[in-house]
Design a protein around this motif. Structure first.
Motif, PDB file in Angstrom:
ATOM      1  N   GLY A 280       9.279 -30.869  27.860  1.00  0.00           N
ATOM      2  CA  GLY A 280       9.859 -31.840  28.383  1.00  0.00           C
ATOM      3  C   GLY A 280      10.739 -31.911  29.307  1.00  0.00           C
ATOM      4  O   GLY A 280      11.977 -32.288  29.883  1.00  0.00           O
ATOM      5  N   TYR A 281      11.462 -30.341  29.662  1.00  0.00           N
ATOM      6  CA  TYR A 281      12.452 -29.322  29.907  1.00  0.00           C
ATOM      7  C   TYR A 281      12.033 -28.219  31.841  1.00  0.00           C
ATOM      8  O   TYR A 281      11.070 -28.173  31.456  1.00  0.00           O
ATOM      9  CB  TYR A 281      12.949 -28.799  29.294  1.00  0.00           C
ATOM     10  N   GLY A 282      12.823 -28.820  32.743  1.00  0.00           N
ATOM     11  CA  GLY A 282      11.755 -28.793  34.039  1.00  0.00           C
ATOM     12  C   GLY A 282      13.107 -27.934  34.780  1.00  0.00           C
ATOM     13  O   GLY A 282      14.579 -28.820  34.501  1.00  0.00           O
TER      14      GLY A 282
ATOM     15  N   ILE B 119      10.552 -34.550  42.720  1.00  0.00           N
ATOM     16  CA  ILE B 119      11.542 -33.594  42.680  1.00  0.00           C
ATOM     17  C   ILE B 119      12.999 -33.234  43.193  1.00  0.00           C
ATOM     18  O   ILE B 119      13.622 -31.883  42.671  1.00  0.00           O
ATOM     19  CB  ILE B 119      10.926 -32.281  43.779  1.00  0.00           C
ATOM     20  N   SER B 120      13.855 -33.833  44.163  1.00  0.00           N
ATOM     21  CA  SER B 120      14.724 -33.618  44.394  1.00  0.00           C
ATOM     22  C   SER B 120      15.934 -34.431  43.496  1.00  0.00           C
ATOM     23  O   SER B 120      16.702 -34.271  44.043  1.00  0.00           O
ATOM     24  CB  SER B 120      15.106 -35.111  45.954  1.00  0.00           C
ATOM     25  N   GLY B 121      15.209 -35.000  42.861  1.00  0.00           N
ATOM     26  CA  GLY B 121      16.139 -35.106  40.858  1.00  0.00           C
ATOM     27  C   GLY B 121      16.428 -33.938  40.262  1.00  0.00           C
ATOM     28  O   GLY B 121      16.497 -34.954  39.117  1.00  0.00           O
ATOM     29  N   ILE B 122      15.606 -33.086  40.207  1.00  0.00           N
ATOM     30  CA  ILE B 122      15.845 -31.880  39.290  1.00  0.00           C
ATOM     31  C   ILE B 122      16.377 -31.074  40.274  1.00  0.00           C
ATOM     32  O   ILE B 122      16.134 -30.142  41.470  1.00  0.00           O
ATOM     33  CB  ILE B 122      13.886 -31.348  39.616  1.00  0.00           C
ATOM     34  N   SER B 123      17.299 -30.638  39.472  1.00  0.00           N
ATOM     35  CA  SER B 123      18.054 -29.705  39.767  1.00  0.00           C
ATOM     36  C   SER B 123      17.711 -27.715  39.861  1.00  0.00           C
ATOM     37  O   SER B 123      16.663 -27.731  39.565  1.00  0.00           O
ATOM     38  CB  SER B 123      19.225 -29.164  38.198  1.00  0.00           C
ATOM     39  N   LEU B 124      17.916 -27.452  40.770  1.00  0.00           N
ATOM     40  CA  LEU B 124      17.625 -26.337  41.851  1.00  0.00           C
ATOM     41  C   LEU B 124      18.555 -25.443  40.895  1.00  0.00           C
ATOM     42  O   LEU B 124      19.816 -25.411  40.452  1.00  0.00           O
ATOM     43  CB  LEU B 124      18.202 -26.145  44.127  1.00  0.00           C
TER      44      LEU B 124
ATOM     45  N   ARG C 220      16.629 -31.745  31.054  1.00  0.00           N
ATOM     46  CA  ARG C 220      15.702 -32.450  30.269  1.00  0.00           C
ATOM     47  C   ARG C 220      14.685 -33.383  31.504  1.00  0.00           C
ATOM     48  O   ARG C 220      15.259 -33.995  31.888  1.00  0.00           O
ATOM     49  CB  ARG C 220      15.932 -33.045  29.126  1.00  0.00           C
ATOM     50  N   LEU C 221      13.022 -32.903  31.558  1.00  0.00           N
ATOM     51  CA  LEU C 221      13.057 -34.120  32.592  1.00  0.00           C
ATOM     52  C   LEU C 221      12.390 -35.074  32.124  1.00  0.00           C
ATOM     53  O   LEU C 221      11.997 -36.473  32.492  1.00  0.00           O
ATOM     54  CB  LEU C 221      11.315 -33.286  33.133  1.00  0.00           C
ATOM     55  N   ILE C 222      11.712 -35.618  30.397  1.00  0.00           N
ATOM     56  CA  ILE C 222      11.018 -35.974  29.626  1.00  0.00           C
ATOM     57  C   ILE C 222      11.571 -36.035  28.483  1.00  0.00           C
ATOM     58  O   ILE C 222      12.044 -35.641  27.954  1.00  0.00           O
ATOM     59  CB  ILE C 222       9.887 -35.934  30.065  1.00  0.00           C
TER      60      ILE C 222
END
Length: 319
Positions: free
Chosen positions: A225-227, A283-288, A297-299
């Motif tokens: 669940g990491y991304g 997607i915009s909430g996931i770090s670049l 952690r995404l989930i």
């Protein structure tokens, strides 16, 4: 001398939808009327445990290609897909194609109009890649034809239509990724098995393929669940067949990479676990982040739970 069914069917524009669980339907093109921005949208047929993964407009005489994990390709004309209302579920792919018991559809591709200028790139879990002219697949029998020779223990991973000028990215579950020019793959015949894209150990397998150029973003998601998102420019071009470079820093905490997807800021994602848990995230909430990082952690997963699929959502309720 003879009348084909196709001659009796008006060639008109329709919307084709495909869900995560493999339900297809076609609808009249005006099913989703344009709304003012900020409107609430209209409800499609996707439910909590199933949702649209692909939506495209096509003409009723257009052809769709269905590729299975065993390297067989089937085709259907769009008019052969059952028509349904906006809230109807549609029919499952298994009821439309004659699949073997251990066979499942891995990719569905609308055949482009510029048939003769396009290529088909097929990748496998053992790290092979094959490029063929799309015109090689012009005549597909009802029972399907072989699209690629698949060895025992291997499966088709992904299929993409390309213009022959992009780069191919292949990622392994161990976090290795390789990027090479499409021109590194000479076009092969339909029944050949392809060439080595990435060198894998026996305990590794390829989990994703993307057709990219610089200026795009790539999302990597791990089993636990990491991304993270990274710029495709971070992945330098190499020669085909090498071991690749590190796409993501993996630890016991993150687990292996489960999926990669080319994404953009405006996309929404569904992350699905082996227990059937589904979480929607922007997607915009996931770090670049940079290439050699482990992501965020995404989930939150329970003991023994892992990510099995990541799908971009095809929205129907936008303008």
């Amino acid at each position: 001398d003879e009348i084909l069914i196709e001659d009796l069917i008006k060639n008109e524009e329709v919307i084709v939808t495909i869900t995560h669980k493999g339900y297809l339907k076609r609808m009249p093109a005006d099913t989703y009327k344009a709304q003012k921005r900020g409107g609430k949208g209209v409800k499609g047929a996707s439910s909590e445990d199933d949702f649209f993964t692909t939506i495209f407009t096509a003409e009723t005489h257009d052809k769709l290609m269905f590729f299975t994990n065993k390297g067989i390709v089937f085709t259907l004309k769009v008019y052969e897909i059952p028509e349904g209302s906006r809230t109807a579920k549609g029919r499952n792919i298994v009821n439309l194609l004659s699949l073997k018991p251990d066979e499942k559809v891995t990719e569905i591709i609308p055949v482009p109009k510029n048939f003769d200028d396009s290529y088909l790139v097929i990748s496998t879990e053992r790290g092979l890649v094959k490029k063929s002219k799309l015109s090689e697949y012009k005549n597909v029998k009802q029972s399907g034809i072989k699209a690629i020779k698949i060895n025992d223990g291997d499966n088709v991973l992904g299929v993409r239509v390309t213009d022959g000028k992009k780069d191919i990215l292949i990622c392994a579950d161990s976090g290795k990724i390789i990027r090479f020019a499409e021109s590194d793959c000479r076009p092969l015949g339909r029944v050949s098995q392809g060439v080595k894209a990435i060198t894998l150990n026996d305990d590794e397998k390829a989990i994703g393929m993307a057709i990219i150029d610089d200026g795009m973003e790539l999302l990597s998601v791990t089993e636990k669940g990491y991304g993270k998102r990274s710029q495709t420019a971070e992945y330098r071009k190499q020669s085909r067949g090498g071991k690749g470079i590190l796409a993501m820093k993996l630890t016991d905490k993150t687990g292996n990479i489960s999926q990669i997807k080319p994404v953009s800021e405006s996309d929404d994602l569904m992350i699905i676990t082996n227990n059937g848990q589904v979480i929607r995230t922007k997607i915009s909430g996931i770090s670049l982040l940079g290439r050699n990082t482990q992501g965020v952690r995404l989930i939150n997963l329970k003991e023994g739970e892992s990510v099995v699929a990541v799908e971009k959502i095809a929205e129907t309720d936008e303008e």
